[in-house]
Design an enzyme around this catalytic site. Structure first.
Site: not given
Length: 596
Positions: A407, A479
């Site tokens: 990410t 998340s």
């Protein structure tokens, strides 16, 4: 007044932004700083606008857009396209993203998360009745979800963009055609990854004939990506989701040499962005707005913070710039309880009902007050159980533990007061290790995600279904935690922040919020703090950053401690009381903040 998302239905009236055409992009003379470890950063003060991203070339692209009349959405698009090129291990057009946008009065949440192909089953990652080894599942066609980033950014731009869509691709196209210097972080990532070499296109592009990765400072051109981006710039997202680029994507997935996937052209062409209702949660003098499910980020962060607010302060929260052992104990125990709820309840809301029919019940003060009573002087270890925030029609099993990775995060505040917090991912480093050239036949391209490994490999436990199991068309639980913060009384924007880091994104973001609100730290000081995380079992402390005395006290509390590298990539921009901005970039990565 707190920011709210106001939805209007207009009959017979089409409202579209008025675009100015573009700007003249100049490729900067920037070499990302040497070192992929920890390097102190000063923080950056700006008067009117700021952009923070994980690579200086990407930050500069956003800066040039803002300096030439673009807004925060325009800048986010330019930043993401450059990240696809210069930080291919973390995000790109082959993945997905969550974007939070504030237009000065309303907050919107754009869901560009990947979707599972229509032919998948809950047994996608099972072989002979057992879950596949995680690494085997990742480096395969099975792991690739339909990418959502391009279509999501296009929708946000249609609603809010100021510069012409095609102009926002010029920075990435220019750099792809002229070349950029390979950074230390990209070199290190390539050197440490064996699976990427198994893809012939990737091996030929990212490695030298002797098998060594491209060296730091080598000039890397990506003509295939330049070609693909030119098509998207000229023809919009249809150039990605239909035609040669889509056909190549599907072919790469279906023809994986070991474990092919089932993705079809129909899966790709039918992808739709979803605009979701943001979750805005009061937190003392602030209101924190984050992404709802399928992200678990905001709910889990605010559970941790809500549980902490119920705890007595055992000692001073900081000791010589390091979180005290007493505060860390409470933080870790709150994390255990929040992660227990996360593992039981949170998944794609199109497939899974919220407890009691409302996700906000997981953040109800009375519920968190009862849960906080479970935090004592001795660690719960791995015995934390989920609570009961509301009744469910279907009882779910808790998802077994499995890794999460990857990410990149982008934070932007423009001169008009618009703000973006966008977290973007292809999941693990280099995603599925499948490089797609868009059918161009040219060197390079973009990497495909492995986001489907964010689903539970095991569809059921002891006869009960797991909420986050694989299902056709479903978006895997995430998340990612793009976060916008507002003053609860005035409604004015306070900050934009977020981080990469898999499930640890939740801890990184929660601790940063505490440091800025409660400990009086600047954005940069908050990002510099050492990390401590637990997903419910062992505790991981950032290697070499905590004194031995802290480790000893945590062990006395009953925590099982180990030290490891915890590579966050936090970005944060905070608006100060005088209206100026102060931004921070994570010292563990190559990011910087730029603005005027």
């Amino acid at each position: 007044m707190s920011p709210k998302r106001i939805k209007l239905t207009l009959t017979g009236l089409l409202l579209v932004p008025v675009y100015s055409f573009g700007f003249s992009y100049e490729a900067p003379s920037i070499t990302p700083e040497v070192g992929s470890g920890y390097e102190e950063k000063p923080g950056w003060a700006t008067a009117s606008f700021a952009v923070a991203a994980a690579n200086p070339l990407a930050t500069d692209a956003g800066y040039q857009v803002l300096a030439n009349g673009g807004n925060a959405i325009d800048a986010a698009i330019a930043v993401q396209m450059v990240l696809t090129l210069v930080e291919p291990q973390s995000s790109g057009i082959g993945g997905g993203a969550f974007l939070m946008f504030y237009d000065g009065s309303n907050v919107q949440a754009y869901d560009g998360r990947e979707t599972a192909p229509g032919a998948v089953t809950g047994e996608l990652f099972m072989e002979n009745g057992e879950p596949l080894p995680f690494a085997d599942a990742v480096a395969s066609g099975l792991s690739v979800g339909v990418p959502g980033t391009v279509r999501m950014l296009e929708q946000a731009h249609k609603e809010h963009g100021q510069l012409a869509w095609e102009a926002l691709f010029e920075p990435a196209i220019t750099l792809a055609e002229e070349g950029f210097a390979v950074s230390q972080r990209l070199h290190t990532s390539l050197a440490n990854d064996e699976a990427l070499r198994s893809d012939p296109l990737a091996e030929n592009f990212y490695y030298q004939p002797n098998g060594e990765p491209l060296a730091v400072g080598d000039t890397l051109k990506n003509p295939a990506l330049a070609n693909i981006l030119r098509q998207i710039a000229a023809n919009g997202s249809a150039a990605f989701y239909e035609g040669d680029v889509a056909e190549d994507l599907v072919s790469r997935v279906q023809n994986h040499s070991v474990r092919p996937g089932s993705m079809t052209l129909e899966d790709v062409s039918s992808y739709q962005t979803i605009e979701r209702e943001p979750l805005c949660t009061p937190w003392q003098q602030w209101e924190v707005c984050g992404f709802p499910p399928p992200s678990s980020g905001h709910i889990t962060i605010m559970q941790i913070l809500g549980l902490l607010d119920q705890q007595p302060l055992l000692e001073a929260p900081l000791d010589n710039g390091v979180s005290s052992s007493g505060w860390l104990h409470q933080f870790l125990e709150a994390s255990r309880l929040a992660f227990a709820d996360r593992g039981r309840y949170i998944a794609d809301p199109e497939f899974v009902e919220a407890p009691g029919g409302d996700w906000s019940l997981m953040l109800a003060p009375d519920y968190l007050s009862e849960r906080s009573k479970l935090i004592g002087d001795t660690s719960m270890g791995d015995s934390a159980e989920p609570g009961n925030p509301g009744e469910l029609d279907v009882s779910f099993a808790s998802q077994p533990d499995q890794p999460e990775y990857g990410t990149s995060h982008i934070s932007i505040i423009d001169a008009e007061g618009n703000a973006v917090a966008m977290t973007t991912s292809i999941e693990q480093a280099f995603g599925s290790r499948i490089l797609a050239d868009g059918g161009t036949g040219l060197p390079g391209g973009y990497l495909l995600n492995n986001e489907l490994t964010d689903f539970s490999f095991t569809p059921e436990v002891d006869g009960e279904l797991v909420a986050n199991r694989v299902e056709p068309g479903k978006r895997p639980r995430s998340s990612m935690s793009p976060t916008l913060v507002f003053d609860k009384e005035s409604g004015e924007l306070v900050a934009s922040l977020g981080s990469p880091g898999g499930a640890a994104i939740i801890h990184y973001t929660a601790r940063t919020l505490v440091a800025m609100r409660d400990w009086g730290m600047s954005a940069q000081e908050a990002l510099n703090l050492p990390h401590a995380i637990t997903m419910g079992g062992d505790v991981y402390l950032e290697e070499g950053r905590f004194p031995e005395a802290t480790l000893e006290v945590l062990e006395e509390y009953g925590h099982t401690i180990s030290e490891r590298e915890l590579t966050s990539g936090l970005q944060a921009i905070r608006r100060l009381e005088d209206g100026t901005l102060f931004g921070g970039a994570d010292p563990r990565r190559e990011g910087v903040v730029m603005g005027d």
